[in-house]
Design an enzyme around this catalytic site. Structure first.
Site, PDB file in Angstrom:
ATOM      1  N   THR A  55       0.837  -1.203   0.000  1.00  0.00           N
ATOM      2  CA  THR A  55       0.000   0.000   0.000  1.00  0.00           C
ATOM      3  C   THR A  55       0.876   1.259   0.000  1.00  0.00           C
ATOM      4  O   THR A  55       1.947   1.255   0.605  1.00  0.00           O
ATOM      5  CB  THR A  55      -0.871  -0.019   1.277  1.00  0.00           C
ATOM      6  OG1 THR A  55      -1.688  -1.173   1.227  1.00  0.00           O
ATOM      7  CG2 THR A  55      -1.728   1.211   1.417  1.00  0.00           C
ATOM      8  N   GLY A 102      -0.397  -2.010   5.806  1.00  0.00           N
ATOM      9  CA  GLY A 102      -0.263  -3.299   6.488  1.00  0.00           C
ATOM     10  C   GLY A 102      -1.523  -4.128   6.374  1.00  0.00           C
ATOM     11  O   GLY A 102      -2.336  -3.938   5.456  1.00  0.00           O
ATOM     12  N   GLY A 159      -4.934  -5.150   6.554  1.00  0.00           N
ATOM     13  CA  GLY A 159      -6.110  -4.304   6.633  1.00  0.00           C
ATOM     14  C   GLY A 159      -7.080  -4.652   7.740  1.00  0.00           C
ATOM     15  O   GLY A 159      -7.587  -3.763   8.439  1.00  0.00           O
TER      16      GLY A 159
HETATM   17  N1  GLY Z   1      -3.617  -2.279   3.955  1.00  0.00           N
HETATM   18  C1  GLY Z   1      -4.019  -2.761   2.703  1.00  0.00           C
HETATM   19  C2  GLY Z   1      -5.046  -3.769   2.752  1.00  0.00           C
HETATM   20  O1  GLY Z   1      -5.091  -4.582   3.676  1.00  0.00           O
HETATM   21  O2  GLY Z   1      -5.862  -3.787   1.869  1.00  0.00           O
END
Ligand code: GLY
Length: 301
Positions: free
Chosen positions: A168, A220, A222
């Protein structure tokens, strides 16, 4: 006031052979955002442009180069939040668009809504004049190989993704008028089920911004980030302690202790001070802190 910007390019175990590309991508994005800020751009404009630079860079899991889901599709999540009005705009599970962060900005500026998903988000983007792209336009070779490997072997556990890879991108900035903003964009976790939306487009999870405190962007795992509202938790810690580095550390420590989460967070406070922390092996980030002149790109806090 002197502007500042910090960007991240994902918190995970970035392989040695991808380190240079991550550092370069973060540096380019931070410098693009900072140039805009010193030339009078708003914090919103700067974080959107910085994130768009990383969406266009195939090394990152955002825009071009995003992970494929279990159906072999690219579904994108993105959000921008501005700290003066606490307004936000976001898209979730958006297909066939190169720069979801620009569409998130349109949601913020042209609608009274906060989050559009799926086909509705795509229709909105087309109505606003964004050109749809094909699945192939968003694909890079290693993502296709990764997907073929998944078809051969089945789904890996989510923990392995973050010990292995997730990318991300995000940015936080303060402009010369003292306004803060944050933006986050992602292709999500590799081999996610179709329709899975992560933390990135959710207020207080993937990003938060409040002129009275600061702006934060998370990266990280989500589902763990959502469980502790990582970005809002970090801003609340900032209000309490007044120190961005301490606030970021406290938020990530809370995520680890409460839900065994993995990830990282970046921040700029209302005085233009930068902070960051992660509990993954590596996190790519870059910043320019206007008031001290500090410039840094790094792969580890
Ligand atoms: N942090 C990105 C996701 O888990 O989609």
């Amino acid at each position: 006031m002197k502007p500042s910007i910090i960007v991240h390019g994902g918190a995970w175990d970035i392989p040695d052979d991808l380190v240079e590309a991550h550092l370069k991508g973060c540096e380019t994005a931070a410098e693009r955002g900072y140039d805009g800020l010193v030339n009078g751009e708003s914090a919103v404009q700067a974080v959107v442009e910085a994130v768009a630079v990383m969406e266009d860079d195939p090394v990152f899991d955002a825009g071009v180069g995003s992970f494929l889901n279990q159906s072999g599709q690219v579904e994108l999540d993105a959000m921008v939040m501005e700290g003066s009005s606490l307004g936000s705009g976001a898209v979730g599970a958006l297909q066939h668009m190169r720069n979801p962060i620009r569409i998130a900005r349109k949601v913020l500026e042209d609608t009274s809504f906060s989050l559009l998903v799926g086909d509705g988000a795509l229709r909105f983007a087309v109505e606003k004049g964004f050109e749809p792209c094909t699945e192939e336009d968003l694909l890079v070779g290693h993502q296709l190989e990764d997907y073929r490997e998944f078809l051969r072997t089945g789904v890996l556990g989510t923990r392995e993704f973050f010990e292995g890879g997730c990318d991300t991108v995000g940015a936080c900035a303060i402009d010369t008028d003292g306004r803060v903003a944050s933006a986050t964009s992602t292709g999500g976790i590799p081999r996610k089920p179709a329709g899975r939306v992560g933390d990135s487009p959710l207020v207080g999870c993937g990003a938060y911004a409040d002129d009275q405190a600061g702006a934060a962007s998370a990266t990280g795992w989500g589902e763990k980030i959502m469980a502790v509202l990582l970005a809002k938790t970090a801003i609340d810690a900032l209000r309490l302690h007044g120190d961005p580095a301490e606030a970021c550390t406290e938020a990530v420590t809370t995520m680890k202790s409460r839900v065994d989460g993995l990830g990282g967070i970046i921040m700029v406070d209302s005085k233009g001070t930068i902070g960051y922390h992660h509990n993954t092996p590596r996190m790519a980030f870059g910043f320019v802190e206007g008031k001290t002149g500090r410039r840094k790109k790094a792969i580890r806090a």
